[in-house]
Each structure stands twice: as C-alpha cells, then as structure tokens.
Design an enzyme around this catalytic site. Structure first.
Site, short mmCIF file in Angstrom:
data_model
loop_
_atom_site.label_atom_id
_atom_site.label_comp_id
_atom_site.label_asym_id
_atom_site.label_seq_id
_atom_site.Cartn_x
_atom_site.Cartn_y
_atom_site.Cartn_z
N ASN A 12 3.96 6.72 -4.72
CA ASN A 12 3.81 6.33 -6.12
C ASN A 12 2.77 7.27 -6.74
O ASN A 12 1.57 7.12 -6.50
CB ASN A 12 3.36 4.87 -6.21
N TRP A 13 3.25 8.21 -7.52
CA TRP A 13 2.35 9.21 -8.10
C TRP A 13 1.48 8.64 -9.20
O TRP A 13 0.52 9.29 -9.65
CB TRP A 13 3.15 10.39 -8.66
N LYS A 14 1.82 7.47 -9.71
CA LYS A 14 1.10 6.87 -10.83
C LYS A 14 1.05 7.87 -11.99
O LYS A 14 1.99 8.63 -12.17
CB LYS A 14 -0.27 6.37 -10.40
N HIS A 96 4.22 -3.72 -10.25
CA HIS A 96 3.00 -3.19 -9.64
C HIS A 96 1.80 -3.89 -10.27
O HIS A 96 1.82 -4.25 -11.45
CB HIS A 96 2.91 -1.67 -9.86
N GLU A 98 -0.87 -2.91 -11.39
CA GLU A 98 -1.39 -2.26 -12.59
C GLU A 98 -0.55 -2.63 -13.81
O GLU A 98 -1.09 -2.78 -14.92
CB GLU A 98 -1.44 -0.74 -12.37
N GLU A 167 1.07 -5.53 -1.82
CA GLU A 167 -0.09 -4.70 -2.14
C GLU A 167 -1.25 -5.60 -2.55
O GLU A 167 -1.32 -6.04 -3.70
CB GLU A 167 0.24 -3.75 -3.30
N GLY A 173 -6.57 1.66 -4.12
CA GLY A 173 -7.47 2.69 -4.65
C GLY A 173 -8.93 2.41 -4.44
O GLY A 173 -9.80 3.10 -4.99
N SER A 211 -4.37 1.60 0.01
CA SER A 211 -5.22 2.57 0.71
C SER A 211 -4.67 2.94 2.09
O SER A 211 -5.41 3.05 3.06
CB SER A 211 -6.66 2.04 0.82
N GLY A 232 -0.16 5.37 -2.67
CA GLY A 232 -0.71 5.88 -3.92
C GLY A 232 -1.39 7.22 -3.74
O GLY A 232 -0.75 8.26 -3.69
N GLY A 233 -2.72 7.22 -3.66
CA GLY A 233 -3.49 8.46 -3.62
C GLY A 233 -3.04 9.46 -2.57
O GLY A 233 -2.95 10.67 -2.84
#
Length: 249
Positions: A12-14, A96, A98, A167, A173, A211, A232-233
């Site tokens: 997930n590049w966000k 998600h 967010e 999640e 993150g 994470s 994610g990251g």
C-alpha cells in the site's frame, strides 16, 4: 487446510510516489522475480495507468487504495469500480483505518464499497482493526467482529470472495507491531466469524498489516491463520518489499 491457501503480500503506497520513484521501485521488484508468492501493489489513482503498462504480463498484480460505493454520478473526486476495471485493477483496499479516521467512513460505507468492487470483479481488501485505547480496554475482539459483521451482512454469500486485512491501528506506521501471538489470536477470531457465514472461510486469505518488515515478516506469516501482509512503509523500498514477499513464500 492451511497448506491450500496461497500467500499474498500487498504493498500500500499510500500518498507516496512520483514518475521516477515509481519506475525505480517497480523495476527493482520486477528484477527480483520469481518472488515465490502472490504479490500486488496498490497505488495512488493518478499512477494506475503507468503501473498497468509497467506490470502488464509481469505476474505482479496492482490495485487501488479506495473505491467509490457508487456506480457513477455527481460524486466529485470519487472513482468507481468500473473505472478501476479499465486500468486492470485486481484489488481495491476498502476501510483502511486512515479512511475511517480521516474521512469518517462507517462500517456500512466500507461494506458498500466492498460490494461495489465485487460487482465489477475487483477483489476488495477489507481492513479491520482496533485503536490502542480499544485494545487497552479489552475491546479488540468486539471491534473487529463489529467491523466485519457489517461486511458479512451486506455481501451475503459473496463474503467468501474478499480478502480481509487485520491492521491494529496502534501498529500502523508507529514501529510497534502486534506480536505473532496477538496477531494470530485476532486472525483466528476473524476466520471463525467468517466460518459461521461461508463454507469458504478455510480457504479465504487473511492478511496482517502494521509495521511489517523483512525481519519480522517470516514469524508473522508462519502463524496458522495469517496468509500474508498488507505492507505500508516497507513497500516503498524494493529490497524490503521483495524480502517480505519471499518471507511469505
């Protein structure tokens, strides 16, 4: 039963990326093939076209980070499942944390988005998860079951066609990660809930996100009800993403 489920890792590049960075990242991933497990990247809407061209016939799937619950109409800024299909999207992330937090998405909106995606042949990756306050209050199971129950009710017999991603909000993150035992416990709850709704529960893909890194991926993915990750990251670095996919394999 567990052995029959394929492993899946989704990046997930966000809201990250640009033409040059995207090209470098994708080429780095493609150069590492074969990856050993199913993998996909969910990218910002403006980059779906170039990603579709770059990844065509590569074995690496792609998708969107959101989808509208509506087919078409006066919904400024929204993107429909029919539009995503034109760009070859296989997946769409829905619900998600967010989106739930920053855009006020309710459990029902998330379920409606999942239904809209499925209607066009796109696999929704439905996210569930609790906040730190909810976990500390002992509400984890109640929260994730509530979030998933609305999706089950809305999709009915089609529930077996989705991917579910657990999640924990407190681990996204932050560098904090649920222990393999904590993650597995929630995944087991979710699979049991799905089993009450569909005979396909044992073969459904359940992902963990929060994470996930190359050094903790293997032990997380070795849990009996964890079938891969929503990353994610670490998905923004080709070497890290490849290492995580290989950990799933």
């Amino acid at each position: 039963m567990t052995q029959a489920r394929s492993k899946l890792v989704v990046g997930n590049w966000k809201m990250h990326g640009n033409h040059a960075a995207n090209a470098e990242l994708l080429q780095g991933i493609l150069a590492a093939r074969p990856l050993g497990a199913d993998a996909a990247v969910c990218v910002p809407f403006p980059y779906l076209s170039e990603v579709a061209v770059t990844l065509a016939n590569s074995g690496l799937a792609w998708g969107a980070q959101d989808v509208s619950a509506h087919e078409q109409g006066a919904y400024t800024g929204e993107v429909s499942a029919a539009m995503l299909v034109e760009f070859g999207c296989r997946y769409a992330i829905v619900g998600h944390s967010e989106r739930r937090a920053y855009h006020g998405e309710s459990d029902q909106i998330v379920a409606d988005k999942a239904k809209a995606a499925l209607a066009r042949g796109i696999t929704p990756i439905v996210c569930v998860g609790e906040t730190l306050a909810q976990r500390q209050a002992g509400e984890t199971e109640a929260v994730v079951k509530r979030q998933l129950s609305v999706v089950i009710h809305t999709l009915g017999q089609c529930i077996g066609e989705i991917v579910v991603a657990y999640e924990p909000v407190w681990a996204i993150g932050t560098g904090l990660t649920a222990s393999p035992e904590q993650a597995q416990a929630v995944h087991a709850v979710l699979r049991a809930q799905l089993a009450a709704a569909t005979a396909r529960a044992a073969e459904m893909t359940l992902l963990y996100g929060g994470s996930v890194k190359p050094d903790n991926a293997a032990v997380l993915f070795s849990q009996p009800d964890i079938d891969g990750g929503l990353i994610g990251g670490a998905a923004l670095k080709a070497a890290d993403f490849v290492a995580i996919v290989r950990a799933a394999a």
